[in-house]
Write a protein that holds these residues in place. Structure first.
Motif, mmCIF file in Angstrom:
data_model
loop_
_atom_site.group_PDB
_atom_site.id
_atom_site.type_symbol
_atom_site.label_atom_id
_atom_site.label_comp_id
_atom_site.label_asym_id
_atom_site.label_seq_id
_atom_site.Cartn_x
_atom_site.Cartn_y
_atom_site.Cartn_z
ATOM 1 N N TYR A 190 8.524 27.392 -4.050
ATOM 2 C CA TYR A 190 9.386 28.522 -3.686
ATOM 3 C C TYR A 190 9.787 29.291 -4.943
ATOM 4 O O TYR A 190 10.014 28.700 -6.008
ATOM 5 N N MET A 195 14.496 23.616 2.202
ATOM 6 C CA MET A 195 14.800 24.919 2.797
ATOM 7 C C MET A 195 16.267 25.028 3.204
ATOM 8 O O MET A 195 16.899 26.062 2.959
ATOM 9 N N VAL A 248 15.632 32.220 3.973
ATOM 10 C CA VAL A 248 14.315 31.640 3.702
ATOM 11 C C VAL A 248 13.208 32.333 4.491
ATOM 12 O O VAL A 248 12.018 32.117 4.217
ATOM 13 N N VAL A 254 13.139 34.871 -0.573
ATOM 14 C CA VAL A 254 12.527 33.559 -0.804
ATOM 15 C C VAL A 254 11.023 33.685 -0.565
ATOM 16 O O VAL A 254 10.587 34.040 0.534
ATOM 17 N N PRO A 283 7.688 31.624 -0.365
ATOM 18 C CA PRO A 283 7.039 30.312 -0.342
ATOM 19 C C PRO A 283 5.639 30.401 -0.941
ATOM 20 O O PRO A 283 5.002 31.461 -0.937
#
Length: 382
Positions: free
Chosen positions: A68, A33, A44, A50, A52
């Motif tokens: 990701y 990250m 993030v 981003v 996840p």
């Protein structure tokens, strides 16, 4: 903060905490990250940038997740799959990357263990991820030549077309460099045979192989040393000049350390010491090396003659994203020259030697170093 500085900051974090990381999840939190956010510049915590646990159905495979997905301008561009730090990366780890690569818009896939980052694209067949990476970035030993290419994947400078166009060359140059490094360290039979048959007229038998393995290893090491010494000879300005490149010289290291005067609350870096060694090597043909002394300050690393701040030889401005070498003219006006790397100091050997010679021929007092200026082709204080 430039990408080289951001990468070095992450490298320091990895070195400091790697031993304490024991799981894949901890690796993602501690290293992956921060790579996405600190080095590449994506948020993030913003799902528009981003994603996840990115999910995309692949044929009969439903609900599979990849660690990701990085989006740029609303399109998924980069896929990232992470493994635990210290685990060696193998192509078998990239099975999900292979599947997802074919069903998304992503042209870049990254396989990482938090320290080593392997970058893949589709050079061999359209929309099919290659079996070999086109770029390998190891934070244990960062190759600075790769950082400009990495910068093209950052949020502020995203340029996918440029990355793809350079990928083919990067892929093979990187592989060749890794092969050469491996051969120089521990030569394989084919490498030994290749070199032996060019200098030995007999048959390449097992006995000849055993004889030449250490000879090839020794010859390659000596060749590298001689290349470094040739560069130093040119910098020192004479065919008789010679500097040993052996790293096992504790007495030299002690001499360097004893010649450095450090102000309180100042941290001297190895890069600054390397720059000091280079400056001293350059000017030692003009003056005894013991007279060349360093004084580290909060904003720059100074190199002085006779530990006299009225006799500055050079200043190393390394405490910033862009490195500069400060050199001085007859009036002690400092000009800062941009450096791509510490070794670029050699290109300014002549001006450093002239500076020392001016002090050696001076009579009477001297004034303090003057202001900074910028000449044609030189860069002033940032």
């Amino acid at each position: 903060m430039e990408i080289a500085e951001r990468a070095q900051a992450l490298a320091l974090k990895i070195r400091k905490h790697k031993a304490a990381i024991e799981t894949e999840e901890a690796t993602k939190n501690a290293f992956v990250m921060p790579f996405i956010s600190m080095v590449l510049g994506y948020d993030v915590f913003n799902p528009a940038e981003v994603i996840p646990e990115f999910t995309a159905d692949v044929g009969t495979k439903k609900g599979e997740k990849i660690d990701y997905a990085i989006a740029h301008n609303g399109q998924v561009q980069v896929l990232v799959e992470a493994k635990k730090v210290n685990d060696p990366l193998r192509i078998e780890h990239a099975s999900q990357l292979f599947r997802y690569f074919a069903v998304t818009n992503a042209r870049i896939a990254i396989l990482t263990n938090g320290e080593v980052y392997q970058f893949y694209t589709d050079l061999d067949a359209p929309n099919r991820m290659d079996a070999k990476p086109f770029l390998v970035l190891d934070f244990a030993d960062i190759d600075d030549t790769l950082l400009p290419e990495l910068a093209k994947l950052t949020k502020e400078s995203f340029d996918l077309d440029s990355v793809i166009s350079a990928a083919g060359e990067l892929k093979y140059i990187g592989q060749i460099k890794r092969v050469l490094a491996a051969q120089f360290k521990e030569p394989e039979d084919d490498w030994v045979r290749f070199l032996t048959t060019r200098v030995y007229d007999g048959s390449f038998t097992q006995k000849v192989r055993d004889q030449f393995i250490p000879l090839v290893a020794k010859a390659t090491q000596q060749f590298l040393n001689e290349q470094v010494n040739d560069r130093l000879k040119n910098a020192l300005g004479g065919p008789g000049a010679y500097v040993s490149v052996s790293s096992d010289r504790p007495e030299v290291e002690r001499a360097v350390e004893e010649a450095v005067v450090v102000e309180s609350d100042v941290e001297t870096t190895e890069e600054e010491l390397e720059g000091f060694r280079i400056v001293r090597a350059i000017v030692c043909g003009e003056v005894a090396s013991a007279r060349v002394v360093a004084r580290d300050a909060k904003t720059y690393f100074g190199v002085l003659l006779d530990d006299n701040n009225r006799k500055p030889i050079a200043r190393l401005w390394f405490n910033r994203s862009k490195k500069y070498l400060g050199v001085f003219d007859e009036q002690k006006v400092e000009t800062r020259v941009p450096l791509e790397c510490v070794e670029d100091i050699y290109a300014h050997a002549e001006v450093l030697r002239r500076t020392v010679n001016r002090y050696l021929t001076m009579r009477g007092g001297a004034v303090q170093a003057g202001p900074v200026r910028a000449d044609a082709g030189l860069v002033a204080s940032p």
